[in-house]
Design a protein around this motif. Sequence first.
Motif, mmCIF file in Angstrom:
data_model
loop_
_atom_site.group_PDB
_atom_site.id
_atom_site.type_symbol
_atom_site.label_atom_id
_atom_site.label_comp_id
_atom_site.label_asym_id
_atom_site.label_seq_id
_atom_site.Cartn_x
_atom_site.Cartn_y
_atom_site.Cartn_z
ATOM 1 N N ALA A 251 -6.534 14.992 19.310
ATOM 2 C CA ALA A 251 -7.459 15.664 20.121
ATOM 3 C C ALA A 251 -8.841 15.334 19.912
ATOM 4 O O ALA A 251 -9.663 15.467 21.121
ATOM 5 N N LYS A 252 -8.951 14.646 18.883
ATOM 6 C CA LYS A 252 -10.382 14.018 18.736
ATOM 7 C C LYS A 252 -10.426 12.464 18.625
ATOM 8 O O LYS A 252 -11.178 11.441 18.739
ATOM 9 N N ASN A 253 -9.067 11.685 19.261
ATOM 10 C CA ASN A 253 -9.009 10.535 19.375
ATOM 11 C C ASN A 253 -9.546 9.763 18.125
ATOM 12 O O ASN A 253 -10.077 8.758 18.274
ATOM 13 N N THR A 254 -8.969 10.082 17.173
ATOM 14 C CA THR A 254 -9.743 9.567 15.809
ATOM 15 C C THR A 254 -8.375 9.227 14.876
ATOM 16 O O THR A 254 -7.461 9.953 14.761
ATOM 17 N N LEU A 255 -8.547 8.023 14.302
ATOM 18 C CA LEU A 255 -7.546 7.616 13.348
ATOM 19 C C LEU A 255 -8.209 7.568 12.118
ATOM 20 O O LEU A 255 -9.362 7.341 11.620
ATOM 21 N N TYR A 256 -7.282 7.662 10.794
ATOM 22 C CA TYR A 256 -7.673 8.099 9.459
ATOM 23 C C TYR A 256 -6.954 7.058 8.636
ATOM 24 O O TYR A 256 -5.830 6.806 8.819
ATOM 25 N N LEU A 257 -7.769 6.648 7.591
ATOM 26 C CA LEU A 257 -6.869 5.910 6.465
ATOM 27 C C LEU A 257 -7.317 6.454 5.240
ATOM 28 O O LEU A 257 -8.474 6.060 4.861
ATOM 29 N N VAL B 257 0.779 -1.068 -0.117
ATOM 30 C CA VAL B 257 0.081 0.196 -0.186
ATOM 31 C C VAL B 257 0.735 1.215 0.062
ATOM 32 O O VAL B 257 0.374 2.592 -0.102
ATOM 33 N N LYS B 258 2.294 1.239 0.188
ATOM 34 C CA LYS B 258 3.128 2.259 0.001
ATOM 35 C C LYS B 258 2.762 3.169 -1.047
ATOM 36 O O LYS B 258 2.653 2.814 -2.338
ATOM 37 N N GLY B 259 2.809 4.374 -0.900
ATOM 38 C CA GLY B 259 2.281 5.465 -1.974
ATOM 39 C C GLY B 259 0.962 5.542 -2.334
ATOM 40 O O GLY B 259 0.669 6.275 -3.281
ATOM 41 N N ARG B 260 0.098 4.619 -1.868
ATOM 42 C CA ARG B 260 -1.346 4.813 -2.277
ATOM 43 C C ARG B 260 -2.144 5.176 -0.937
ATOM 44 O O ARG B 260 -3.212 5.856 -1.036
ATOM 45 N N PHE B 261 -1.677 4.715 0.165
ATOM 46 C CA PHE B 261 -2.641 4.717 1.440
ATOM 47 C C PHE B 261 -1.824 5.737 2.343
ATOM 48 O O PHE B 261 -0.465 5.967 2.392
ATOM 49 N N THR B 262 -2.550 6.572 2.849
ATOM 50 C CA THR B 262 -1.893 7.491 4.045
ATOM 51 C C THR B 262 -2.554 7.353 5.491
ATOM 52 O O THR B 262 -3.795 7.538 5.388
ATOM 53 N N ILE B 263 -1.909 7.018 6.613
ATOM 54 C CA ILE B 263 -2.494 6.871 7.723
ATOM 55 C C ILE B 263 -2.396 8.338 8.568
ATOM 56 O O ILE B 263 -1.196 8.830 8.317
ATOM 57 N N SER B 264 -3.186 8.786 9.291
ATOM 58 C CA SER B 264 -3.062 9.863 9.975
ATOM 59 C C SER B 264 -3.946 9.762 11.172
ATOM 60 O O SER B 264 -4.723 8.943 11.501
ATOM 61 N N ARG B 265 -3.717 10.609 12.019
ATOM 62 C CA ARG B 265 -4.494 10.719 13.215
ATOM 63 C C ARG B 265 -4.679 12.065 13.840
ATOM 64 O O ARG B 265 -3.813 13.085 13.618
ATOM 65 N N ASP B 266 -5.861 12.463 14.494
ATOM 66 C CA ASP B 266 -6.289 13.571 15.253
ATOM 67 C C ASP B 266 -6.227 13.313 16.695
ATOM 68 O O ASP B 266 -7.396 12.666 17.294
#
Length: 121
Positions: A74-80, A63-72
């Motif tokens: 303050a909101k205790n939220t994870l994204y993909l 998934v390298k180069g296609r997916f990006t993981i991040s987090r907030d």
Amino acid sequence: QVQLVESGGGMVQAGESLRLSCAASGSFFSIDAMGWYRQAPGKQRELVAKISSSSMTDYADSVKGRFTISRDNAKNTLYLQMNGLKPEDTGVYYCNAEGRTRWPHKNFGSWGQGTQVTVSS
């Protein structure tokens, strides 16, 4: 102690994008590392991406180069953020969180319920 609520899964065509979210709630002192795992039909669950409390990231080669993981934090939220999706990305995606409980701050690990991602060609 902690619940992980996922959203954003669905059915898309190859080449399209999808954004998954995972919100942590409950009574806990902190969320440390978080990650996304997936399980395709008939296969073992595998790590897709992980992110530390300081936002250092690691990705599966597929998934390298296609997916990006991040987090907030303050909101205790994870994204993909999933771009350029391929049929082989199809599977159930699970959110994972490692953290510490409220006092006495014991380590814990939690899993979300899973959300289906289907990529058609």
